[in-house]
Design a protein around this motif. Structure first.
Motif, PDB file in Angstrom:
ATOM      1  N   SER A 103      -7.777  20.948 -40.357  1.00  0.00           N
ATOM      2  CA  SER A 103      -6.554  21.288 -41.069  1.00  0.00           C
ATOM      3  C   SER A 103      -5.371  21.170 -40.367  1.00  0.00           C
ATOM      4  O   SER A 103      -4.414  20.887 -41.246  1.00  0.00           O
ATOM      5  CB  SER A 103      -6.754  22.858 -40.952  1.00  0.00           C
ATOM      6  OG  SER A 103      -6.638  23.559 -39.756  1.00  0.00           O
ATOM      7  N   GLY A 104      -5.494  20.529 -39.172  1.00  0.00           N
ATOM      8  CA  GLY A 104      -4.228  19.946 -38.706  1.00  0.00           C
ATOM      9  C   GLY A 104      -2.867  20.547 -38.580  1.00  0.00           C
ATOM     10  O   GLY A 104      -2.033  20.017 -38.789  1.00  0.00           O
ATOM     11  N   PHE A 105      -2.779  21.851 -38.785  1.00  0.00           N
ATOM     12  CA  PHE A 105      -1.523  22.752 -38.931  1.00  0.00           C
ATOM     13  C   PHE A 105      -0.542  22.384 -37.864  1.00  0.00           C
ATOM     14  O   PHE A 105       0.778  21.906 -38.313  1.00  0.00           O
ATOM     15  CB  PHE A 105      -1.418  24.039 -39.181  1.00  0.00           C
ATOM     16  CG  PHE A 105      -0.378  24.692 -39.890  1.00  0.00           C
ATOM     17  CD1 PHE A 105      -0.100  25.047 -41.019  1.00  0.00           C
ATOM     18  CD2 PHE A 105       0.331  25.285 -38.792  1.00  0.00           C
ATOM     19  CE1 PHE A 105       0.970  25.492 -41.344  1.00  0.00           C
ATOM     20  CE2 PHE A 105       1.569  25.894 -39.326  1.00  0.00           C
ATOM     21  CZ  PHE A 105       1.851  26.139 -40.511  1.00  0.00           C
ATOM     22  N   ALA A 106      -1.076  22.258 -36.831  1.00  0.00           N
ATOM     23  CA  ALA A 106      -0.246  22.108 -35.376  1.00  0.00           C
ATOM     24  C   ALA A 106      -1.308  21.892 -34.344  1.00  0.00           C
ATOM     25  O   ALA A 106      -2.297  22.210 -34.351  1.00  0.00           O
ATOM     26  CB  ALA A 106       0.680  23.265 -35.159  1.00  0.00           C
ATOM     27  N   GLU A 657      -4.801  11.259 -55.402  1.00  0.00           N
ATOM     28  CA  GLU A 657      -5.233  12.534 -56.298  1.00  0.00           C
ATOM     29  C   GLU A 657      -4.541  13.920 -55.848  1.00  0.00           C
ATOM     30  O   GLU A 657      -5.274  14.362 -54.856  1.00  0.00           O
ATOM     31  CB  GLU A 657      -6.659  12.623 -56.491  1.00  0.00           C
ATOM     32  CG  GLU A 657      -7.302  11.033 -57.043  1.00  0.00           C
ATOM     33  CD  GLU A 657      -6.898  10.879 -58.340  1.00  0.00           C
ATOM     34  OE1 GLU A 657      -6.791  11.935 -59.440  1.00  0.00           O
ATOM     35  OE2 GLU A 657      -6.623   9.760 -58.925  1.00  0.00           O
ATOM     36  N   VAL A 658      -3.362  14.352 -56.133  1.00  0.00           N
ATOM     37  CA  VAL A 658      -2.836  15.345 -55.536  1.00  0.00           C
ATOM     38  C   VAL A 658      -2.518  16.501 -56.937  1.00  0.00           C
ATOM     39  O   VAL A 658      -2.305  16.196 -57.843  1.00  0.00           O
ATOM     40  CB  VAL A 658      -1.709  14.937 -54.924  1.00  0.00           C
ATOM     41  CG1 VAL A 658      -1.755  14.233 -53.588  1.00  0.00           C
ATOM     42  CG2 VAL A 658      -0.681  14.344 -55.690  1.00  0.00           C
ATOM     43  N   ALA A 659      -2.660  17.698 -56.220  1.00  0.00           N
ATOM     44  CA  ALA A 659      -2.039  18.790 -57.051  1.00  0.00           C
ATOM     45  C   ALA A 659      -0.603  18.754 -57.388  1.00  0.00           C
ATOM     46  O   ALA A 659       0.227  18.016 -56.660  1.00  0.00           O
ATOM     47  CB  ALA A 659      -2.367  20.206 -56.297  1.00  0.00           C
ATOM     48  N   PRO A 660      -0.189  19.350 -58.334  1.00  0.00           N
ATOM     49  CA  PRO A 660       1.355  19.637 -58.451  1.00  0.00           C
ATOM     50  C   PRO A 660       2.196  20.080 -57.179  1.00  0.00           C
ATOM     51  O   PRO A 660       1.492  20.828 -56.489  1.00  0.00           O
ATOM     52  CB  PRO A 660       1.573  20.755 -59.745  1.00  0.00           C
ATOM     53  CG  PRO A 660       0.288  20.586 -60.461  1.00  0.00           C
ATOM     54  CD  PRO A 660      -1.062  20.277 -59.396  1.00  0.00           C
ATOM     55  N   PHE A 661       3.286  19.464 -56.832  1.00  0.00           N
ATOM     56  CA  PHE A 661       4.104  19.668 -55.989  1.00  0.00           C
ATOM     57  C   PHE A 661       3.326  19.321 -54.541  1.00  0.00           C
ATOM     58  O   PHE A 661       3.981  19.621 -53.424  1.00  0.00           O
ATOM     59  CB  PHE A 661       4.341  21.444 -55.931  1.00  0.00           C
ATOM     60  CG  PHE A 661       4.858  21.640 -57.105  1.00  0.00           C
ATOM     61  CD1 PHE A 661       6.303  21.498 -57.617  1.00  0.00           C
ATOM     62  CD2 PHE A 661       4.069  22.640 -58.152  1.00  0.00           C
ATOM     63  CE1 PHE A 661       6.736  21.647 -58.954  1.00  0.00           C
ATOM     64  CE2 PHE A 661       4.651  23.170 -59.385  1.00  0.00           C
ATOM     65  CZ  PHE A 661       5.896  22.679 -59.721  1.00  0.00           C
ATOM     66  N   GLU A 662       2.213  18.757 -54.753  1.00  0.00           N
ATOM     67  CA  GLU A 662       1.618  18.172 -53.371  1.00  0.00           C
ATOM     68  C   GLU A 662       2.099  16.898 -53.064  1.00  0.00           C
ATOM     69  O   GLU A 662       2.126  15.901 -54.133  1.00  0.00           O
ATOM     70  CB  GLU A 662       0.229  18.213 -53.398  1.00  0.00           C
ATOM     71  CG  GLU A 662      -0.616  18.097 -52.290  1.00  0.00           C
ATOM     72  CD  GLU A 662      -2.117  17.988 -52.260  1.00  0.00           C
ATOM     73  OE1 GLU A 662      -2.650  17.996 -51.366  1.00  0.00           O
ATOM     74  OE2 GLU A 662      -2.673  18.106 -53.456  1.00  0.00           O
ATOM     75  N   THR A 663       2.227  16.494 -51.948  1.00  0.00           N
ATOM     76  CA  THR A 663       2.890  14.867 -51.698  1.00  0.00           C
ATOM     77  C   THR A 663       1.276  14.260 -51.351  1.00  0.00           C
ATOM     78  O   THR A 663       0.322  14.587 -50.771  1.00  0.00           O
ATOM     79  CB  THR A 663       3.760  14.870 -50.451  1.00  0.00           C
ATOM     80  OG1 THR A 663       3.178  15.672 -49.075  1.00  0.00           O
ATOM     81  CG2 THR A 663       4.943  15.626 -51.042  1.00  0.00           C
ATOM     82  N   ALA A 704      -5.301  17.025 -45.512  1.00  0.00           N
ATOM     83  CA  ALA A 704      -5.790  18.441 -45.593  1.00  0.00           C
ATOM     84  C   ALA A 704      -4.691  19.556 -45.225  1.00  0.00           C
ATOM     85  O   ALA A 704      -4.763  20.794 -45.065  1.00  0.00           O
ATOM     86  CB  ALA A 704      -7.108  18.627 -44.812  1.00  0.00           C
ATOM     87  N   SER A 705      -3.809  18.905 -44.426  1.00  0.00           N
ATOM     88  CA  SER A 705      -2.731  19.934 -43.616  1.00  0.00           C
ATOM     89  C   SER A 705      -1.503  20.285 -44.524  1.00  0.00           C
ATOM     90  O   SER A 705      -1.021  19.540 -45.219  1.00  0.00           O
ATOM     91  CB  SER A 705      -2.324  18.947 -42.322  1.00  0.00           C
ATOM     92  OG  SER A 705      -1.265  19.792 -41.833  1.00  0.00           O
ATOM     93  N   PHE A 706      -1.190  21.662 -44.341  1.00  0.00           N
ATOM     94  CA  PHE A 706      -0.027  22.051 -44.938  1.00  0.00           C
ATOM     95  C   PHE A 706       0.925  21.558 -44.570  1.00  0.00           C
ATOM     96  O   PHE A 706       2.219  21.297 -45.291  1.00  0.00           O
ATOM     97  CB  PHE A 706      -0.003  23.527 -44.832  1.00  0.00           C
ATOM     98  CG  PHE A 706      -0.812  24.560 -45.739  1.00  0.00           C
ATOM     99  CD1 PHE A 706      -0.271  24.994 -47.070  1.00  0.00           C
ATOM    100  CD2 PHE A 706      -2.271  24.734 -45.482  1.00  0.00           C
ATOM    101  CE1 PHE A 706      -1.105  25.684 -47.766  1.00  0.00           C
ATOM    102  CE2 PHE A 706      -2.752  25.473 -46.295  1.00  0.00           C
ATOM    103  CZ  PHE A 706      -2.348  25.915 -47.645  1.00  0.00           C
ATOM    104  N   THR A 707       0.908  20.910 -43.283  1.00  0.00           N
ATOM    105  CA  THR A 707       2.344  20.693 -42.635  1.00  0.00           C
ATOM    106  C   THR A 707       2.403  18.815 -42.585  1.00  0.00           C
ATOM    107  O   THR A 707       3.269  18.620 -41.620  1.00  0.00           O
ATOM    108  CB  THR A 707       2.534  21.202 -41.148  1.00  0.00           C
ATOM    109  OG1 THR A 707       1.158  20.817 -40.355  1.00  0.00           O
ATOM    110  CG2 THR A 707       2.601  22.751 -41.299  1.00  0.00           C
ATOM    111  N   LYS A 708       1.593  18.354 -43.171  1.00  0.00           N
ATOM    112  CA  LYS A 708       1.344  16.998 -43.061  1.00  0.00           C
ATOM    113  C   LYS A 708       2.749  16.114 -43.408  1.00  0.00           C
ATOM    114  O   LYS A 708       2.903  15.005 -42.779  1.00  0.00           O
ATOM    115  CB  LYS A 708       0.417  16.284 -44.183  1.00  0.00           C
ATOM    116  CG  LYS A 708       0.698  16.676 -45.887  1.00  0.00           C
ATOM    117  CD  LYS A 708      -0.405  15.860 -46.601  1.00  0.00           C
ATOM    118  CE  LYS A 708       0.012  16.332 -47.948  1.00  0.00           C
ATOM    119  NZ  LYS A 708      -0.468  17.967 -48.248  1.00  0.00           N
ATOM    120  N   ASP A 709       3.639  16.742 -43.953  1.00  0.00           N
ATOM    121  CA  ASP A 709       4.935  15.988 -44.518  1.00  0.00           C
ATOM    122  C   ASP A 709       6.008  15.980 -43.069  1.00  0.00           C
ATOM    123  O   ASP A 709       7.011  15.272 -42.972  1.00  0.00           O
ATOM    124  CB  ASP A 709       5.736  16.554 -45.519  1.00  0.00           C
ATOM    125  CG  ASP A 709       5.056  16.355 -46.993  1.00  0.00           C
ATOM    126  OD1 ASP A 709       4.462  15.311 -47.039  1.00  0.00           O
ATOM    127  OD2 ASP A 709       5.207  17.345 -47.865  1.00  0.00           O
TER     128      ASP A 709
END
Length: 726
Positions: A103-106, A657-663, A704-709
């Protein structure tokens, strides 16, 4: 306040275990040894070594499974492989295993992602029962397990994992530790220790465990570890190109409006590079255990503490209101906190019993129980923002059958109770209780080239929140059947079919509020219904000449799949995420090929190729959010006995292949090298490991990370570790 359980079954199971243990522990020495018993003579280094059967198949701890069978996708990480991939978080340790991402959040919070599944669909276990923390509820919550003192880690995938819970649709990760001793050392004491350091985060860590036979069949155990890191060094810009462009555009707007200070601050954030601010960690653990062995039976207990404090990098430019005045209006000009940190402490008590029952219908009774008192505090600057308190019990009792001709298996029951309470300005989940009772069975027929296997699980789950005045009850049934063929040279191939059902979690039902650590406003749905899925898997593994291979193809068809989706709206200046349901499909491939192309007896060379691919889509044609991209790993390894050298190339594809609002994320390649030196010829358990990761300092982001940006992967890292066992 904490609520009382209506069915304190775990306590009853514990009493039953002790009652059964009294006569069973007195079995005479003529009882035959259990299949999974390991003698001290079989163990060179009992911190890491695991026994293999006569055909070279690793024996996993799942009772009733004499081979991998239904657990077709199982991988075991141990020994040198575990040492070389150690990290403070479980997800990072397993990231190179086929079918596993993180998940690589932090740096302080990274959970395993199996076959694209995460959160509630991946069960994290300690010696067969849950971690009893809140790492499954949110990506910023650390797993309360320290891999440093693990004996081995099993990655269990495939239909039979449902024996550990319907939450394990994607699979399970089972950490085998030694807090409760597993055998009586044949020495006056046994010590395992490891120390590590690295350059990318200024890591300093060490851990040790001690086992001492006390006489009369008693063994005492103690272990502890400490780990600290500074802010992570990263290559290039912290921010992904899209986010960096957004901040620079905002800076231009502020400058046009005459807000020069704000414009300069936004440009500094956009162009930041080199160090990931507020990403340091500090973790310590302490555990003690006692076990009693009599003939083929054992009974043990342990108590431990896991404590960690880690930083949460915040999305640059994110705004957030801290609260409102009593009149209901937010204070004008109020600014969000400069830093967000999480302090976590878990007190945990465990019991394990392995009671030999003789030569009747059942060979043994296996009992496992754990209790957790867990507190997780989110600090906003110097102030306490939100505190999560969890008290939980999980207990499991399993009767393992004596083989009856071609028939073998096990049956059992499992109980789980969790009392969750959150308080603070951002307690986004209302206080709630979850109580679950399950019955399960695994049966296997056949000892010839063809074997038939079946598994079933029934669960009744109650999730309630007195605070909200809501209560939901779910009854679910899951089952799996498999057909396998055993050929020569450990070749095995088969097909598994499953139908699984999962009750919604309390977080999916009751979330409603801002969560500063994830920079999201999360909204659950109390009307969610049971999630169900059909699953199919084809697998093959074996040895052909100098080649060893393992391949698996899988597909899951979900009815009423539960997922967290960004809406594009804002609430309290945070992006809104809601839990939704619709049908979905997952499909993928994973595999590994090992070629031992040179072996002179004193020198050997091996080539290793691993790969994985997952595709997931909702019924409306939208991609499922945060699905890892295709990845490949190629390696060459040379071994002289005293020295092993390994070079790796890891390639991660772009994810478009990304969901809406996903980078989207770009492709990247890491090059790594590992040297393992055993300086003492007569002591192979003493080893020095030097590792160079991301040698060319390439920038990469985990999809897979929420914080990838704004949380890239680490830059070039040189690490060194010393491990010894005596």
């Amino acid at each position: 306040m904490l609520y009382q359980s209506k069915r304190p079954l775990a306590a009853s199971l514990s009493l039953i275990a002790i009652a059964v243990a009294q006569p069973a522990l007195a079995q005479d020495a003529s009882a035959p040894p259990a299949d999974d018993q390991v003698t001290q003579e079989q163990v060179e280094d009992d911190l890491h070594d695991r026994r293999m059967d006569s055909r070279g198949t690793i024996v996993v701890t799942a009772e009733g499974l004499r081979q991998f069978d239904l657990l077709a996708g199982t991988s075991v990480v141990e020994g040198a492989a575990l040492d070389a991939n150690l990290d403070g978080q479980l997800g990072e340790v397993l990231n190179s295993v086929p079918g596993v991402s993180a998940s690589g959040f932090a740096p302080g919070a990274s959970r395993p992602v199996l076959r694209g599944f995460s959160g509630e669909r991946v069960k994290v276990l300690v010696d067969g029962i849950g971690a009893i923390d809140v790492s499954n509820t949110s990506a910023d919550h650390a797993v309360s397990i320290d891999p440093l003192t693990a004996e081995s880690i099993e990655v269990l995938r495939g239909p039979a994992v449902l024996l550990y819970g319907s939450q394990a649709i994607g699979g399970a990760v089972n950490v085998i530790d030694k807090r409760i001793p597993r055998r009586v050392p044949n020495k006056a004491f046994h010590v395992d220790a490891i120390v590590r350091a690295d350059t990318v985060s200024d890591l300093r860590e060490g851990g040790a465990s001690f086992d001492v036979p006390l006489g009369g069949g008693f063994v005492a155990h103690a272990d502890g570890s400490y780990r600290t890191t500074d802010d992570l060094s990263v290559p290039g810009f912290l921010l992904a190109p899209e986010l960096r462009a957004d901040l620079l555009a905002d800076a231009d707007e502020e400058e046009e409006e005459g807000n020069l200070g704000e414009a300069e601050e936004l440009r500094e954030l956009a162009l930041a590079e080199g160090k990931l601010f507020n990403s340091g960690t500090e973790t310590w653990t302490a555990n003690g255990g006692l076990a009693f062995f009599r003939d083929q039976s054992s009974l043990g207990v342990s108590f431990g503490i896991y404590d960690t404090f880690y930083g949460i990098p915040i999305r640059p430019g994110a705004g957030h209101h801290e609260g409102e005045e009593e009149g209901g209006e937010a204070e004008a000009g109020e600014e969000g906190p400069e830093t967000v940190n999480i302090g976590l402490r878990q007190y945990r008590a465990d019991m394990r019993g392995d009671i030999y029952l003789g030569e009747g219908l059942f060979e043994k009774l296996k009992i496992r129980a754990g209790y957790s008192d867990y507190t997780h505090t989110e600090f906003e600057g110097a102030e306490v923002g939100t505190t999560f308190d969890v008290q939980g019990i999980e207990a499991r009792a399993e009767l393992v059958q004596n083989p009856n001709g071609r028939w073998r298996g096990s049956i059992g029951t499992q109980y789980y109770f969790r009392d969750f309470f959150a308080q603070g300005a951002e307690a986004y989940v209302a206080p709630n209780r979850t109580e679950q009772l399950a019955l399960f069975a695994l049966q296997e027929y056949g000892d010839g080239p063809v074997q038939l296997e079946g598994a079933a699980r029934f669960e009744t789950t109650e999730v309630d929140s007195t605070f909200l005045g809501l209560e939901r009850n779910f009854d679910t049934f899951s089952g799996a059947i498999g057909l396998a063929y055993d050929g020569p040279r450990a070749f095995r191939a088969g097909i598994n079919l499953s139908r699984v059902a999962r009750a919604p979690s309390a977080e999916e039902l009751f979330s409603d509020g801002p969560h500063i650590a994830t920079q999201a406003f999360e909204i659950g749905d109390p009307d969610l219904i049971v999630e169900r899925a059909w699953g199919a898997e084809l697998f093959a593994r074996g040895t052909v000449g100098d080649f060893e291979f393992s391949l698996a193809a899988f597909k899951n068809w979900f009815d009423d799949y539960i997922y967290l989706s960004e809406t594009g709206e804002e609430e309290d200046e945070l992006p809104v995420f809601v839990y939704l349901q619709q049908d979905a499909t997952y499909q993928g491939l994973e595999g590994e090929l090992i070629w031992r192309f040179l072996d002179t007896g004193t020198f050997a060379m091996t080539a290793d190729l691993r790969g994985e691919y997952v595709e997931a889509e909702l019924s409306d044609g939208t991609p499922v959010p945060r699905i890892p991209p295709v990845s490949l790993l190629g390696a060459l390894e040379a071994s002289t006995g005293d020295l092993d050298l390994r070079g790796e190339v890891e390639w991660y594809g772009a994810q478009r292949e990304v969901a809406p609002f996903e980078t989207e994320t770009d492709a990247f390649t890491f090059v790594n090298a590992i040297a393992t030196w055993r300086p003492l010829r007569n002591q192979p358990s003493v080893s020095v490991i030097l590792k160079a990761e991301n040698i060319f300092d390439v920038s990469g982001r985990r999809h897979a990370s929420f914080t990838k940006d704004f949380v890239p992967l680490p830059g070039r890292n040189i690490s060194a570790s010393l491990r010894f066992s005596y």
